[in-house]
Every structure is written in C-alpha cells, then in structure tokens.
Design an enzyme around this catalytic site. Structure first.
Site, PDB file in Angstrom:
ATOM      1  N   ASN A  23       0.806  -1.218   0.000  1.00  0.00           N
ATOM      2  CA  ASN A  23       0.000   0.000   0.000  1.00  0.00           C
ATOM      3  C   ASN A  23       0.843   1.273   0.000  1.00  0.00           C
ATOM      4  O   ASN A  23       0.306   2.368  -0.059  1.00  0.00           O
ATOM      5  CB  ASN A  23      -0.993  -0.018   1.170  1.00  0.00           C
ATOM      6  CG  ASN A  23      -2.076  -1.054   0.929  1.00  0.00           C
ATOM      7  OD1 ASN A  23      -2.234  -1.542  -0.193  1.00  0.00           O
ATOM      8  ND2 ASN A  23      -2.813  -1.407   1.977  1.00  0.00           N
ATOM      9  N   ARG A  93      -8.279  -0.928  -7.323  1.00  0.00           N
ATOM     10  CA  ARG A  93      -8.805   0.380  -6.938  1.00  0.00           C
ATOM     11  C   ARG A  93      -7.713   1.410  -6.698  1.00  0.00           C
ATOM     12  O   ARG A  93      -7.945   2.603  -6.837  1.00  0.00           O
ATOM     13  CB  ARG A  93      -9.588   0.255  -5.635  1.00  0.00           C
ATOM     14  CG  ARG A  93     -10.729  -0.662  -5.651  1.00  0.00           C
ATOM     15  CD  ARG A  93     -11.357  -0.654  -4.293  1.00  0.00           C
ATOM     16  NE  ARG A  93     -11.796   0.680  -3.937  1.00  0.00           N
ATOM     17  CZ  ARG A  93     -12.973   1.174  -4.244  1.00  0.00           C
ATOM     18  NH1 ARG A  93     -13.844   0.449  -4.886  1.00  0.00           N
ATOM     19  NH2 ARG A  93     -13.294   2.392  -3.909  1.00  0.00           N
ATOM     20  N   ASP A 117     -16.740  -3.368  -3.959  1.00  0.00           N
ATOM     21  CA  ASP A 117     -15.942  -4.579  -4.077  1.00  0.00           C
ATOM     22  C   ASP A 117     -16.364  -5.564  -3.019  1.00  0.00           C
ATOM     23  O   ASP A 117     -17.425  -5.418  -2.421  1.00  0.00           O
ATOM     24  CB  ASP A 117     -14.442  -4.272  -4.048  1.00  0.00           C
ATOM     25  CG  ASP A 117     -14.002  -3.694  -2.720  1.00  0.00           C
ATOM     26  OD1 ASP A 117     -14.809  -3.729  -1.769  1.00  0.00           O
ATOM     27  OD2 ASP A 117     -12.874  -3.224  -2.633  1.00  0.00           O
TER      28      ASP A 117
HETATM   29  N1  EPU Z   1     -14.350   6.405   2.437  1.00  0.00           N
HETATM   30  C1  EPU Z   1     -15.418   7.170   2.042  1.00  0.00           C
HETATM   31  N2  EPU Z   1     -15.210   8.122   1.070  1.00  0.00           N
HETATM   32  C2  EPU Z   1     -14.000   8.329   0.506  1.00  0.00           C
HETATM   33  C3  EPU Z   1     -12.905   7.539   0.915  1.00  0.00           C
HETATM   34  C4  EPU Z   1     -13.119   6.579   1.884  1.00  0.00           C
HETATM   35  O1  EPU Z   1     -16.528   7.028   2.517  1.00  0.00           O
HETATM   36  O2  EPU Z   1     -13.871   9.213  -0.345  1.00  0.00           O
HETATM   37  C5  EPU Z   1     -14.543   5.383   3.490  1.00  0.00           C
HETATM   38  C6  EPU Z   1     -14.317   3.970   2.964  1.00  0.00           C
HETATM   39  O3  EPU Z   1     -15.484   3.462   2.348  1.00  0.00           O
HETATM   40  C7  EPU Z   1     -13.957   3.230   4.218  1.00  0.00           C
HETATM   41  C8  EPU Z   1     -13.128   4.260   4.999  1.00  0.00           C
HETATM   42  O4  EPU Z   1     -13.525   5.536   4.472  1.00  0.00           O
HETATM   43  O5  EPU Z   1     -15.096   2.915   4.943  1.00  0.00           O
HETATM   44  C9  EPU Z   1     -11.641   4.076   4.914  1.00  0.00           C
HETATM   45  O6  EPU Z   1     -11.201   4.112   3.569  1.00  0.00           O
HETATM   46  P1  EPU Z   1      -9.751   4.623   3.136  1.00  0.00           P
HETATM   47  O7  EPU Z   1      -9.936   5.662   2.084  1.00  0.00           O
HETATM   48  O8  EPU Z   1      -8.953   4.979   4.338  1.00  0.00           O
HETATM   49  O9  EPU Z   1      -9.139   3.307   2.477  1.00  0.00           O
HETATM   50  P2  EPU Z   1      -8.476   3.130   1.046  1.00  0.00           P
HETATM   51  O10 EPU Z   1      -7.524   4.222   0.778  1.00  0.00           O
HETATM   52  O11 EPU Z   1      -9.538   2.842   0.040  1.00  0.00           O
HETATM   53  C10 EPU Z   1      -6.442   1.774   1.959  1.00  0.00           C
HETATM   54  C11 EPU Z   1      -5.792   0.447   1.702  1.00  0.00           C
HETATM   55  C12 EPU Z   1      -6.673  -0.670   2.216  1.00  0.00           C
HETATM   56  C13 EPU Z   1      -6.892  -0.452   3.705  1.00  0.00           C
HETATM   57  C14 EPU Z   1      -7.487   0.945   3.949  1.00  0.00           C
HETATM   58  C15 EPU Z   1      -7.669   1.298   5.402  1.00  0.00           C
HETATM   59  C16 EPU Z   1      -4.564   0.803  -0.339  1.00  0.00           C
HETATM   60  C17 EPU Z   1      -4.380   0.465  -1.761  1.00  0.00           C
HETATM   61  N3  EPU Z   1      -5.597   0.253   0.269  1.00  0.00           N
HETATM   62  O12 EPU Z   1      -7.675   1.779   1.253  1.00  0.00           O
HETATM   63  O13 EPU Z   1      -5.929  -1.879   2.024  1.00  0.00           O
HETATM   64  O14 EPU Z   1      -7.781  -1.431   4.186  1.00  0.00           O
HETATM   65  O15 EPU Z   1      -6.635   1.934   3.359  1.00  0.00           O
HETATM   66  O16 EPU Z   1      -6.467   1.244   6.064  1.00  0.00           O
HETATM   67  O17 EPU Z   1      -3.766   1.527   0.241  1.00  0.00           O
HETATM   68  C18 EPU Z   1      -5.609  -4.147   1.486  1.00  0.00           C
HETATM   69  O18 EPU Z   1      -4.398  -3.927   1.445  1.00  0.00           O
HETATM   70  O19 EPU Z   1      -6.071  -5.327   1.442  1.00  0.00           O
HETATM   71  C19 EPU Z   1      -6.538  -3.046   1.599  1.00  0.00           C
HETATM   72  C20 EPU Z   1      -7.838  -3.164   1.358  1.00  0.00           C
END
Ligand code: EPU
Length: 416
Positions: A23, A93, A117
C-alpha cells in the site's frame, strides 16, 4: 496460484523476509506521474497488484522496467495520456491514486469510477470533494471521472474521516498547486509518511505527514528520485497471526516493530511474545491463544487489514472475543468460510462474537480478497487435517512468495 494446500504440522522456526509495503509502493508508483524523469524504486514486492499498477502507468505512456528482482525503474519522460481505463481501475482500486498526480502534471485526468468490491461500497467522495476544494472541476460522465484544473490552488481541506486514499490523492495534487494546502483530519498511516518522503525527495514541500495535519506548499518543479519502499506491516501481521496458530519462533526480517505497535500489544495479550530486534521483529508462540476484544480504527489503531487474520486466530482462542470492524462494514465474507472450518462466530452488524473452539477442521474454502485469503491461511494452521484454499490468486495480489516463505520455516504448504 490457483489453490493453496496447507497441512498443519509442527512448530515454525526460522526467518521470513518482509517485502516492501504494497500500500506504499502503489502510491509511489502513482507519484512518478508527477514529473518527467527516470525513477528508481527499491524493495518493490513482486506481487500482482504491482503488475496492475505498472500496466496503468504503461497505459498512461510511462515506461516501467525491472533493474533487478526488487528494483523497478519508471521512465516518465515521454508524453502522458491522462486516462486510466476501466479494465485497470476495476482490477485495482489503488489506481484512483493517479487522479491527483495526473491533475497536478497534466491539468486534467480521466479515471474510470471504481465500483464496490468484496467488502462493500467504497466511495471516493472525499477524494473528489477535496480536489474540488483545490480548484478542480469534476464531473462523472459515462462511468468516468473527468477532472480538469489548469492550475490547482492551495486550500484548507478538512476530511470528514481520515481516509488513506483521499489523503494521498490530495497530497499528490497539492505538490504542484499554487500556494499552501492544509489537509486536516488526514490519515496517519506509515505509508502516507513514505509517500511524503518520496515526493519531498522529488523537491516537494510536505510537512506533517504521519500526523493529522499535513501541510503542502506547492512548488513549480519536481525531479525524479531513487527511493526504498518501507516494509509491509500487513504482511508482517499476517506471519505473526500464522505463527500464533502454528506456534514456534520466527524472525520477521526487515519488519518495523514501531508500525505494528498496537497489534504486537494485542497479540501479547493473547499470549504471544513479540519484540523489536535489530534485524526486524522477533516473535514466539507457545500455547493456545487467549481470547481478547478488538476493534479496528485508523492508524495507529488496529488496522482493518489485520482483523480477518486476528479473527481466524481468535476462533481457536480460549474464551470468547468481541470484535468490531469500524472501517469497512461489509468486510465479513471470510467469516462464512471460517465457519465451514468449524469456527463459532456470530456477526451482528459490524460486531462479532467469536467463541473459541479447541481446533478448527481442515476443509476446502474460498478466498474472496487478499486479507480474507490470509485469514484462511491462519485458520488452516489452526486446523486438524488438510485445507485447500481456492482462488488463492488473491494472495498473490499482496504476498510475495508466501508458499516458499512458509516452507522455508518448516510448514507443509503447496501452491498450484
Ligand atoms: N471512504 C469514504 N469516502 C471516501 C474515501 C473513503 O466514505 O472518499 C470510506 C471507505 O469506504 C472506508 C473508509 O472511508 O469505509 C476508509 O477508507 P480509506 O480511504 O482509508 O481506504 P483506502 O484508501 O480505500 C487503503 C488500503 C486498504 C486499507 C485501507 C484502510 C490501499 C491500496 N488500500 O484503502 O488496504 O484497508 O486503506 O487502512 O492503500 C488491502 O491492502 O487489502 C486493503 C484493502
């Protein structure tokens, strides 16, 4: 890998190298879009998500190559087509991180809108709203986000929630904006600090990454750099949970104890011994785990990515554990698979009661995503008899050479 077959045996013993963080590297790769030049990224994990991100960069017009097994070069000198098509975004994503970088370099970006997803709805409204606050005009047209901003302008952006992806997208966009951007309620994950270190090396001016307030002073010019990716804390967490199930003693070479602080404490409460070591993280598990309660939170809380593995381990703990998933409220599909292996887990909304059983029972099961797959590997080590994990290709998305690394510490595991 299509299937992974695990036959639990004796205790694990030895060393497991921890790769560069998935990540983090995916976002560093997105950052190479920011400026022409030739980048060198070291300690890159050989996982399929990295290949997908490389395909996204190539689709934009960059040239991606390997200098050696774990050293990637990205040549971002040529012209860029600021468009990430649906088939790439759908596969991964994290390609949404290209949005901020493309806007900063090209003044426009077209990125397929990611859908939901396997763990539910995953909106990107905070990314889009933040970019609008920096002056971008954004519309959704035929499933594609079309963003335009001839010149982004620094602004104060207060995130509703410390989203990792939104913080990263805004950080990347703001590096070349006019004036100062302040992101408040920013995510504090170590991968964000790594991204800030990368762009600061490139000449950006980012202060406060890793804390809740990140200040970015826009600059006119950036340049290419060499950088080494931080170790993957989720990979380390996975091997710790596997050790908890299999028992034994491991050195996780290269892992950073500081990034795993609360997890190490939680596993300590469950009876494991975990210590920082000059070479990484040392851990030992000798008995049946003890039940504990756990709730996921943004960093430095217990990561949502750790929970499936912890639940697998708690399913054989002595006692009943209560667990709460606060980030992705639909991230429970793996529970049905654990139940097929004999776990006693009751899900109520985003809470779970896990009544520990003595032993699970090996079974054919299916991985629905990377961490769900990892949870099944943990469960397989806590089971009697053989477990076959189908759709094990999900593990290849985030774990380099998992089978080989487990075999090297004495496990009986086959991938095919
Ligand atoms: N959210 C919103 N709106 C947004 C962005 C996020 O409602 O515009 C919500 C999401 O739906 C979720 C929460 O906020 O409920 C957290 O989402 P976040 O944006 O922090 O996560 P992400 O950036 O989509 C990354 C990691 C994930 C990890 C999460 C939380 C990457 C590529 N992915 O996702 O990793 O679970 O942060 O730490 O960096 C994995 O590695 O298996 C994985 C899913």
């Amino acid at each position: 890998m299509d299937q992974m077959i695990v036959r639990p045996g004796g205790a694990l013993q030895g060393e497991i190298p921890i790769s560069g963080a998935k990540n983090s590297v995916l976002k560093l790769m997105a950052a190479t879009v920011l400026t022409p030049g030739r980048f060198v990224i070291r300690n890159v994990p050989r996982i399929s998500d990295v290949d997908w991100m490389a395909d996204s960069l190539v689709a934009l017009g960059l040239v991606v190559d390997w200098a050696d097994e774990h050293t990637m070069t990205v040549d971002a000198t040529g012209d860029i087509t600021p468009e990430a098509p649906y088939h790439l975004v759908e596969q991964m994503r994290a390609s949404t991180a290209l949005l901020g970088a493309l806007l900063a370099r090209c003044g426009e970006a077209r990125i397929a809108m990611p859908g939901g997803d396997d763990f539910g709805d995953r909106p990107i409204d905070m990314h889009l709203r933040g970019l609008e606050e920096l002056g971008a005009e954004i519309e959704l047209s035929h499933g594609t986000i079309v963003a335009k901003a001839p010149r982004l302008t620094g602004a104060r952006v207060v995130l509703e929630y410390p989203s990792v992806g939104a913080t990263e997208n805004l950080l990347l966009a703001a590096t070349r904006a006019e004036g100062v951007t302040v992101i408040e309620n920013a995510a504090r994950e170590p991968e964000i600090a790594d991204l800030a270190a990368f762009v600061n090396r490139m000449g950006a001016r980012v202060v406060g990454a890793g804390s809740s307030t990140v200040t970015i002073t826009g600059v006119d010019e950036l340049h290419s750099v060499e950088h080494e990716v931080i170790p993957d804390r989720v990979e380390a967490a996975t091997y710790l949970a596997i050790l908890g199930a299999a028992r034994g003693e491991l050195l996780l070479r290269g892992a950073r104890h500081g990034d795993l602080h609360l997890l190490a404490r939680k596993l300590g409460d469950m009876g494991m011994r975990i210590s920082p070591d000059a070479a990484g993280v040392w851990a030992m598990a000798t008995g049946r785990p003890v039940a504990v309660d756990v709730a996921t939170l943004p960093y430095p809380g217990i990561a949502t990515d750790y929970l499936p593995m912890l639940i697998a381990l708690l399913s054989v703990a002595d006692g009943t554990s209560f667990a709460t998933e606060n980030l992705f409220q639909g991230r429970f599909r793996y529970v049905g698979e654990l139940t097929r292996m004999g776990a006693n887990i009751r899900v109520e909304g985003h809470h779970m009661a896990v009544r520990g059983v003595e032993r699970l029972s090996g079974a054919p099961v299916r991985a629905f995503d990377i961490r769900a797959g990892a949870a099944l590997v943990v469960a397989a080590f806590a089971a009697e008899g053989e477990t076959t994990i189908h759709d094990a290709h999900h593990l290849d998305r985030g774990y380099e050479a998992m089978v080989g690394r487990l075999v090297a510490v004495g496990a009986d595991v086959v991938g095919r």
